[in-house]
Design a protein around this motif. Structure first.
Motif, mmCIF file in Angstrom:
data_model
loop_
_atom_site.group_PDB
_atom_site.id
_atom_site.type_symbol
_atom_site.label_atom_id
_atom_site.label_comp_id
_atom_site.label_asym_id
_atom_site.label_seq_id
_atom_site.Cartn_x
_atom_site.Cartn_y
_atom_site.Cartn_z
ATOM 1 N N GLY A 73 0.855 -1.182 0.000
ATOM 2 C CA GLY A 73 0.000 0.000 0.000
ATOM 3 C C GLY A 73 0.889 1.229 0.000
ATOM 4 O O GLY A 73 1.785 1.357 0.842
ATOM 5 N N ILE A 74 0.650 2.123 -0.954
ATOM 6 C CA ILE A 74 1.466 3.326 -1.099
ATOM 7 C C ILE A 74 0.551 4.526 -0.935
ATOM 8 O O ILE A 74 -0.344 4.751 -1.755
ATOM 9 C CB ILE A 74 2.150 3.359 -2.485
ATOM 10 C CG1 ILE A 74 2.956 2.082 -2.713
ATOM 11 C CG2 ILE A 74 3.018 4.612 -2.620
ATOM 12 C CD1 ILE A 74 3.274 1.824 -4.170
ATOM 13 N N ALA A 75 0.753 5.286 0.141
ATOM 14 C CA ALA A 75 -0.058 6.467 0.429
ATOM 15 C C ALA A 75 0.785 7.712 0.178
ATOM 16 O O ALA A 75 1.864 7.856 0.749
ATOM 17 C CB ALA A 75 -0.537 6.437 1.878
ATOM 18 N N LEU A 76 0.293 8.583 -0.689
ATOM 19 C CA LEU A 76 0.984 9.833 -1.016
ATOM 20 C C LEU A 76 0.099 11.000 -0.631
ATOM 21 O O LEU A 76 -1.120 10.948 -0.824
ATOM 22 C CB LEU A 76 1.283 9.907 -2.523
ATOM 23 C CG LEU A 76 2.077 8.760 -3.150
ATOM 24 C CD1 LEU A 76 2.245 9.010 -4.647
ATOM 25 C CD2 LEU A 76 3.422 8.617 -2.478
ATOM 26 N N VAL A 77 0.712 12.075 -0.120
ATOM 27 C CA VAL A 77 -0.073 13.251 0.241
ATOM 28 C C VAL A 77 0.747 14.526 0.058
ATOM 29 O O VAL A 77 1.947 14.549 0.333
ATOM 30 C CB VAL A 77 -0.607 13.157 1.701
ATOM 31 C CG1 VAL A 77 0.525 13.145 2.718
ATOM 32 C CG2 VAL A 77 -1.608 14.262 2.000
ATOM 33 N N THR A 83 -2.024 21.129 0.143
ATOM 34 C CA THR A 83 -3.264 21.180 -0.635
ATOM 35 C C THR A 83 -4.289 20.166 -0.147
ATOM 36 O O THR A 83 -5.474 20.286 -0.479
ATOM 37 C CB THR A 83 -3.005 20.901 -2.131
ATOM 38 O OG1 THR A 83 -2.501 19.571 -2.269
ATOM 39 C CG2 THR A 83 -2.067 21.913 -2.735
ATOM 40 N N GLY A 84 -3.853 19.152 0.599
ATOM 41 C CA GLY A 84 -4.760 18.100 1.045
ATOM 42 C C GLY A 84 -5.099 17.097 -0.041
ATOM 43 O O GLY A 84 -6.016 16.298 0.104
ATOM 44 N N ILE A 85 -4.360 17.103 -1.118
ATOM 45 C CA ILE A 85 -4.572 16.132 -2.193
ATOM 46 C C ILE A 85 -3.733 14.897 -1.874
ATOM 47 O O ILE A 85 -2.547 15.010 -1.569
ATOM 48 C CB ILE A 85 -4.207 16.723 -3.561
ATOM 49 C CG1 ILE A 85 -5.153 17.887 -3.863
ATOM 50 C CG2 ILE A 85 -4.258 15.664 -4.653
ATOM 51 C CD1 ILE A 85 -4.759 18.723 -5.048
ATOM 52 N N ALA A 86 -4.388 13.728 -1.929
ATOM 53 C CA ALA A 86 -3.717 12.494 -1.536
ATOM 54 C C ALA A 86 -4.160 11.346 -2.416
ATOM 55 O O ALA A 86 -5.201 11.404 -3.068
ATOM 56 C CB ALA A 86 -4.027 12.181 -0.071
ATOM 57 N N GLY A 87 -3.355 10.286 -2.394
ATOM 58 C CA GLY A 87 -3.689 9.089 -3.146
ATOM 59 C C GLY A 87 -3.241 7.849 -2.412
ATOM 60 O O GLY A 87 -2.342 7.895 -1.568
ATOM 61 N N LEU A 88 -3.885 6.745 -2.737
ATOM 62 C CA LEU A 88 -3.544 5.456 -2.155
ATOM 63 C C LEU A 88 -3.588 4.411 -3.262
ATOM 64 O O LEU A 88 -4.557 4.349 -4.028
ATOM 65 C CB LEU A 88 -4.535 5.072 -1.049
ATOM 66 C CG LEU A 88 -4.313 3.725 -0.362
ATOM 67 C CD1 LEU A 88 -2.994 3.692 0.410
ATOM 68 C CD2 LEU A 88 -5.486 3.410 0.575
ATOM 69 N N ALA A 89 -2.523 3.605 -3.354
ATOM 70 C CA ALA A 89 -2.461 2.510 -4.316
ATOM 71 C C ALA A 89 -2.319 1.194 -3.568
ATOM 72 O O ALA A 89 -1.699 1.132 -2.504
ATOM 73 C CB ALA A 89 -1.265 2.682 -5.253
ATOM 74 N N HIS A 90 -2.898 0.134 -4.145
ATOM 75 C CA HIS A 90 -2.768 -1.233 -3.643
ATOM 76 C C HIS A 90 -2.181 -2.039 -4.798
ATOM 77 O O HIS A 90 -2.903 -2.522 -5.660
ATOM 78 C CB HIS A 90 -4.143 -1.764 -3.238
ATOM 79 C CG HIS A 90 -4.123 -3.129 -2.631
ATOM 80 N ND1 HIS A 90 -4.992 -3.466 -1.622
ATOM 81 C CD2 HIS A 90 -3.389 -4.233 -2.880
ATOM 82 C CE1 HIS A 90 -4.779 -4.735 -1.283
ATOM 83 N NE2 HIS A 90 -3.814 -5.218 -2.036
#
Length: 181
Positions: free
Chosen positions: A44-48, A52-59
């Motif tokens: 799991g890769i969480a980027l933020v 700006t509060g923009i974030a993403g999560l990859a599985h």
């Protein structure tokens, strides 16, 4: 708010819970929670971008898109694969969607979890979980994205909850404890 996933874009209301499936990713803004479960050897890769509060999560399931090449067709791309299945292409997709949504690449930081050794076997190139973690470190390093926290390895599964507003990644381990990264 707009939620971008590897499969589609959909409108979401604030304080929405966005489920990220296996071989999937999503990008959203503050007020949302990104969740995924069933991380074993997957990562799991969480980027933020905390400003700006923009974030993403990859599985992601496998280290590199080249791992999905078929042996029977001369090594061409697997027609049944998608970019979110692989660490390298999932990170590239997350970064592209985040920047398109207004994130500043220079402020993005990462949290990483998963990469367990779920099965015992000897492979010349290492266990999938270990290779997933190494690929994640490598591709984030190539993009200049610092990894600020990790919960990787071991022999247990994990579920993740990423609070986009705070940038906190909660990691619930299969054996019962929870860690906030």
């Amino acid at each position: 708010m707009k939620v971008y996933t590897s499969n589609q874009s959909t409108e979401q209301s604030t304080s929405e819970r966005v489920k990220v499936g296996v071989a999937d990713y999503a990008v959203t803004e503050s007020g949302a929670e990104l969740v995924t479960s069933g991380l074993g050897s997957c990562v799991g890769i969480a980027l933020v971008d905390t400003e700006t509060g923009i974030a993403g999560l990859a599985h992601a399931m496998l280290p590199a898109a080249s791992d999905g090449r078929s042996q029977t067709d001369g090594g061409g791309p697997d027609p049944m694969s998608n970019d979110a299945k692989y660490v390298d292409t999932a990170v590239n997709g997350l970064l592209r969607e985040m920047v398109d949504a207004g994130a500043d690449r220079s402020r993005i930081e990462a949290r990483v979890a998963g990469g367990s050794a779920m099965f015992e076997f000897n492979a010349g190139d290492g266990a999938v979980g270990e290779r997933n973690v190494e690929a994640t470190e490598e591709v984030l390093g190539e993009h200049g994205i610092p990894i600020v926290a990790t919960d990787v390895g071991g022999d247990h599964g994990r579920s993740l909850s990423f609070d986009v507003s705070s940038g906190t990644l909660s990691v619930r381990r299969a054996h019962g404890d929870t860690r906030d990264l």
